[in-house]
Every structure is written in C-alpha cells, then in structure tokens.
Design a protein around this motif. Structure first.
Motif, PDB file in Angstrom:
ATOM      1  N   VAL A  11     -83.083 -74.898  -0.758  1.00 48.53           N
ATOM      2  CA  VAL A  11     -84.181 -75.232   0.146  1.00 48.53           C
ATOM      3  C   VAL A  11     -84.398 -76.735   0.175  1.00 48.53           C
ATOM      4  O   VAL A  11     -84.591 -77.331   1.243  1.00 48.53           O
ATOM      5  N   ALA A  12     -84.347 -77.378  -0.991  1.00 45.86           N
ATOM      6  CA  ALA A  12     -84.550 -78.825  -1.045  1.00 45.86           C
ATOM      7  C   ALA A  12     -83.488 -79.572  -0.254  1.00 45.86           C
ATOM      8  O   ALA A  12     -83.777 -80.587   0.397  1.00 45.86           O
ATOM      9  N   SER A  13     -82.256 -79.079  -0.285  1.00 50.14           N
ATOM     10  CA  SER A  13     -81.189 -79.748   0.472  1.00 50.14           C
ATOM     11  C   SER A  13     -81.443 -79.654   1.975  1.00 50.14           C
ATOM     12  O   SER A  13     -81.139 -80.596   2.727  1.00 50.14           O
ATOM     13  N   ILE A  14     -82.001 -78.545   2.424  1.00 50.78           N
ATOM     14  CA  ILE A  14     -82.331 -78.396   3.847  1.00 50.78           C
ATOM     15  C   ILE A  14     -83.512 -79.291   4.203  1.00 50.78           C
ATOM     16  O   ILE A  14     -83.517 -79.967   5.248  1.00 50.78           O
ATOM     17  N   LEU A  15     -84.515 -79.333   3.327  1.00 54.08           N
ATOM     18  CA  LEU A  15     -85.695 -80.163   3.578  1.00 54.08           C
ATOM     19  C   LEU A  15     -85.336 -81.646   3.574  1.00 54.08           C
ATOM     20  O   LEU A  15     -85.894 -82.424   4.356  1.00 54.08           O
ATOM     21  N   ALA A  16     -84.413 -82.051   2.693  1.00 58.37           N
ATOM     22  CA  ALA A  16     -84.050 -83.460   2.582  1.00 58.37           C
ATOM     23  C   ALA A  16     -83.440 -84.000   3.872  1.00 58.37           C
ATOM     24  O   ALA A  16     -83.543 -85.203   4.163  1.00 58.37           O
ATOM     25  N   GLU A  17     -82.806 -83.121   4.642  1.00 58.74           N
ATOM     26  CA  GLU A  17     -82.178 -83.542   5.892  1.00 58.74           C
ATOM     27  C   GLU A  17     -83.180 -83.682   7.028  1.00 58.74           C
ATOM     28  O   GLU A  17     -82.836 -84.168   8.103  1.00 58.74           O
ATOM     29  N   ARG A  18     -84.432 -83.260   6.772  1.00 58.21           N
ATOM     30  CA  ARG A  18     -85.420 -83.228   7.850  1.00 58.21           C
ATOM     31  C   ARG A  18     -86.683 -83.993   7.497  1.00 58.21           C
ATOM     32  O   ARG A  18     -87.794 -83.573   7.738  1.00 58.21           O
ATOM     33  N   THR A  19     -86.459 -85.138   6.866  1.00 58.04           N
ATOM     34  CA  THR A  19     -87.514 -86.105   6.588  1.00 58.04           C
ATOM     35  C   THR A  19     -86.908 -87.495   6.612  1.00 58.04           C
ATOM     36  O   THR A  19     -85.722 -87.667   6.278  1.00 58.04           O
ATOM     37  N   THR A  20     -87.695 -88.478   6.997  1.00 55.98           N
ATOM     38  CA  THR A  20     -87.220 -89.867   6.972  1.00 55.98           C
ATOM     39  C   THR A  20     -87.348 -90.462   5.575  1.00 55.98           C
ATOM     40  O   THR A  20     -86.872 -91.566   5.333  1.00 55.98           O
ATOM     41  N   THR A  21     -87.988 -89.713   4.658  1.00 62.10           N
ATOM     42  CA  THR A  21     -88.215 -90.233   3.305  1.00 62.10           C
ATOM     43  C   THR A  21     -87.753 -89.220   2.245  1.00 62.10           C
ATOM     44  O   THR A  21     -88.562 -88.742   1.437  1.00 62.10           O
ATOM     45  N   PRO A  22     -86.471 -88.855   2.225  1.00 56.16           N
ATOM     46  CA  PRO A  22     -86.002 -87.860   1.249  1.00 56.16           C
ATOM     47  C   PRO A  22     -86.114 -88.317  -0.191  1.00 56.16           C
ATOM     48  O   PRO A  22     -86.120 -87.490  -1.108  1.00 56.16           O
ATOM     49  N   ASP A  23     -86.188 -89.632  -0.416  1.00 53.75           N
ATOM     50  CA  ASP A  23     -86.260 -90.159  -1.777  1.00 53.75           C
ATOM     51  C   ASP A  23     -87.678 -90.553  -2.182  1.00 53.75           C
ATOM     52  O   ASP A  23     -87.884 -91.070  -3.288  1.00 53.75           O
TER      53      ASP A  23
END
Length: 334
Positions: A139-151
């Motif tokens: 789930v986190a990998s999918i969410l990381a692709e859909r934010t401008t601030t994954p870090d």
C-alpha cells in the motif's frame, strides 16, 4: 523516521473527524477526500493434511483431540482474502461486508474453534488495527507514487499497543513467557507449569494494592513515552516525522523507531506494530488503520482509489464517504 513533539501537525485531521463519534467511518477517518478505499485485512485458514479435524465440542471429544495432537499431523496454512472466504461459505463479498456476517455465523461451537468450510478449512479472524507488514509495504508503494512529498510526512502509532510506551505500574512492563513440550516434559507438565505461572500472576495483582508503583520502560524511550501525544477523539498516538517511502521499503519493520528489539532478540523475528495513520506533507491522501477496524481505509483521489482496488496484491473495494463500518452494517449477509 524520527519522533516529533509537533503534534499540531495533525490538527487538520482532528478538524475533519467526528467529535463526538457518530457511528460512521468518520469517527476516525477524515472527511473531505474525493474518494475512499477499504483495504480488507487478510485471514489465515488451516486444515490437517490427509485427515479431518476432530469433531467439536472439545469437551465431548477429548480423546479424539488428544489422539490428534499425539499424531502431530501436518497442517496446511494459507492466507486468503475475504472474497475467497465468502465463496467457501456461500456468502456475498461487498464493500460493507462484516466478517462475522460473512463467515463467523457458520461457527459450529462459538468460542472454541474457528468456522470450518465444506473442504475442511478452519478460518481465523482478520487482525483488528493491524495490516500485515508486507501489505503495508504494498500500500505504501502505491501511495508513494501519488504524492509530491513521498519522503516527507507523518506516521502515527496508537499508544495503546502493549509495551509500546512506558508508564507507572507494578513489576516489569511485560514478560516474554514461553513453554515447549519435550520428551522429558509431556504436555500435561507444560500445562501445569503454565497454570502455576498464571496463579502467581493473579496473586501478584491482588498484592498490588499494597505496593508502590514505579516507572516501567516501554519499547520507546522514556522521553518519547513522557512526551506529547497526537490526540483524536477517544484515541491518542505517538507521532513520527517521516515519509511513506520508508514504509514502502520491504524491511520497514526493522528500521522504524517503534520496532520491538526485545522480541526480535528472543528469537521471534522482526516485529513492529502497524501504523495507525500515515499522511504526506502535501496531504494528498490519508491512510487509517483504526485499532478496532478489521480493514484499513485510505482517502484520496479517485485515481488513487482505482489503483488500490485494481492491485492484485491486496483486497480493496471503493466505499462512499460517510460509510457505516459498524457491527451491523452488513445488510447483505444477515
């Protein structure tokens, strides 16, 4: 990822959940997102290889169960989705399904054993408040692709997990108590040792009234344990600053600040509680694993919800804003 005392970072969530609770998912999930997905926590089922389970109830078939355990049969164990469980029991999987309506109503002897399907599989329960670590990663990998601030963002962990934070009490904060049966220590002796341990524990509780409480350390440091909490109605959390990209790492359990090093040192392997809330700095979405829910809710864009529901590695369905996920919400399988 590091602990933060900046609990005001979650004020926007507090402003968008219901206070007091009203009985919808928005008791814990913030309103106002374009779409929502419900991610169902998987279950485990098991069955003996080449033979059936002994009959129930236990009390009426003690000899059969003793013979079964003495034979030490091979047991198959596998993880299944709610949809697979529903297919096995002839019920209907849908977005507002509740496990007890879907499967548990077929339990032969409530309180003794999980429900069994026609093929002999015995079913456990979905873990409340806990999305499995490998699925957190997915789930986190999918969410990381859909934010401008994954870090950049925040991760909250419910403070109520046993041993997570320190506090005042009696004796050690927790005890890792294990027993194993060997040729020199038959099962009856093991059970006797366990009963003796429980008896001593009960006596200690009675004596606590005459003792002075002391500080008992937890998994997290004393500074964190005594520090401020991110609070929502009826729930308090320890807040960490960090990006969802860290949870997308397959080894995230080994690196988060709340990992249970004592449990790992005792030979149980890497362990860490599932995050309760995760959100990025740009607030593009929110991830919520409420401690009393057997599913995780994600609020975000329609495109994000489509991506979650289409991924074969998880079981997710879209739900409407304001959905009721309460005990009696499943009006399809009643």
């Amino acid at each position: 990822m590091e602990w933060t005392a900046d609990v005001a970072a979650g004020d926007w969530i507090r402003e968008r959940v219901d206070d007091p609770w009203r009985g919808s998912m928005h008791d814990v999930v913030p309103r106002g997102f374009e779409a929502y997905a419900r991610i169902f926590h998987p279950v485990e089922r098991d069955r003996p290889v080449g033979r059936p389970w002994p009959p129930l109830p236990y009390a009426g078939h003690r000899r059969e169960w003793e013979a079964f355990h003495a034979a030490q049969p091979e047991i198959d164990v596998e993880r299944v989705t709610w949809a697979e469980a529903a297919a096995a029991f002839g019920t209907t999987m849908h977005a507002l399904a509740q496990w007890h309506h879907l499967v548990e109503r077929f339990q032969q002897t409530p309180g003794e054993d999980g429900p069994r399907d026609a093929a002999g599989w015995r079913y456990g329960q979905p873990a409340p408040g806990q999305l499995a670590p490998d699925l957190v990663e997915v789930v986190a990998s999918i969410l990381a692709e859909r934010t401008t601030t994954p870090d950049e963002g925040f991760v909250a962990v419910w403070e109520g997990w046993g041993g997570l934070v320190g506090g005042m009490g009696f004796g050690p904060s927790r005890v890792l108590f294990t027993l194993s049966a060997t040729d020199d220590s038959p099962q009856s002796a093991v059970e006797a040792q366990h009963a003796e341990f429980l008896e001593r524990s009960a006596q200690d509780q009675l004596n606590n009234a005459f003792r002075t409480p002391s500080w008992r350390p937890g998994i997290l440091s004393d500074d964190i344990s005594r520090g401020p909490r991110f609070s929502l109605p009826a729930r308090d959390f320890v807040l960490f600053r960090g990006g969802v990209s860290e949870l997308a790492d397959p080894g995230w359990v080994e690196h988060v600040p709340w990992r249970d090093e004592e449990l790992a040192a005792a030979g149980f392997g890497p362990s860490a509680e599932s995050p309760a809330l995760v959100w990025p700095a740009d607030r593009a979405w929110v991830f919520v694993s409420e401690v009393d829910f057997d599913s995780t809710i994600v609020g975000g864009s329609r495109e994000l919800v489509r991506a979650l529901c289409a991924d074969p590695r998880i079981e997710a369905l879209p739900i409407r804003e304001g959905a009721d996920l309460g005990w009696d919400a499943d009006d399809v399988n009643r």
